[in-house]
Design an enzyme around this catalytic site. Structure first.
Site: not given
Length: 101
Positions: A62-64
């Site tokens: 996951i990231c932004h």
């Protein structure tokens, strides 16, 4: 193995399974709020730190927003790891969040 998973499906999954989560955002983003038990390996460090990961573990990345995590998923897959990108990233995350500091 699925390349992607929706935020909703991932949130349901972690209610019933213990999964390995890699958050590839930068440390200041991670500290501001992340999914409980996520491991922070920024995308900028992944090329040197991927050896910290186990080949027999399936990772959810996951990231932004989902772009960096997709790049991380592609990198990890090319190195022989099992990885799935969480679509929409933390922008769409509705589950629990832990903040530090």
């Amino acid at each position: 193995m699925e390349k992607t998973i929706s935020n909703d499906d991932f949130n349901k999954l972690i209610q019933t399974e213990d999964v390995a989560i890699i958050d590839v955002r930068e440390p200041e983003e991670f500290i501001a709020g992340h999914i409980p038990n996520a491991k922070n390996i920024p995308l900028s460090q992944l090329e040197t730190r991927f050896i910290e990961l186990a080949k027999d573990t399936h990772y959810y990345v996951i990231c932004h927003s989902g772009r960096r995590s997709e790049l991380a998923r592609e990198f990890l897959t090319a190195k022989g790891y099992q990885a799935t990108n969480i679509l929409g990233g933390m922008m769409e995350w509705q589950g629990a969040v832990v903040a530090e500091g």
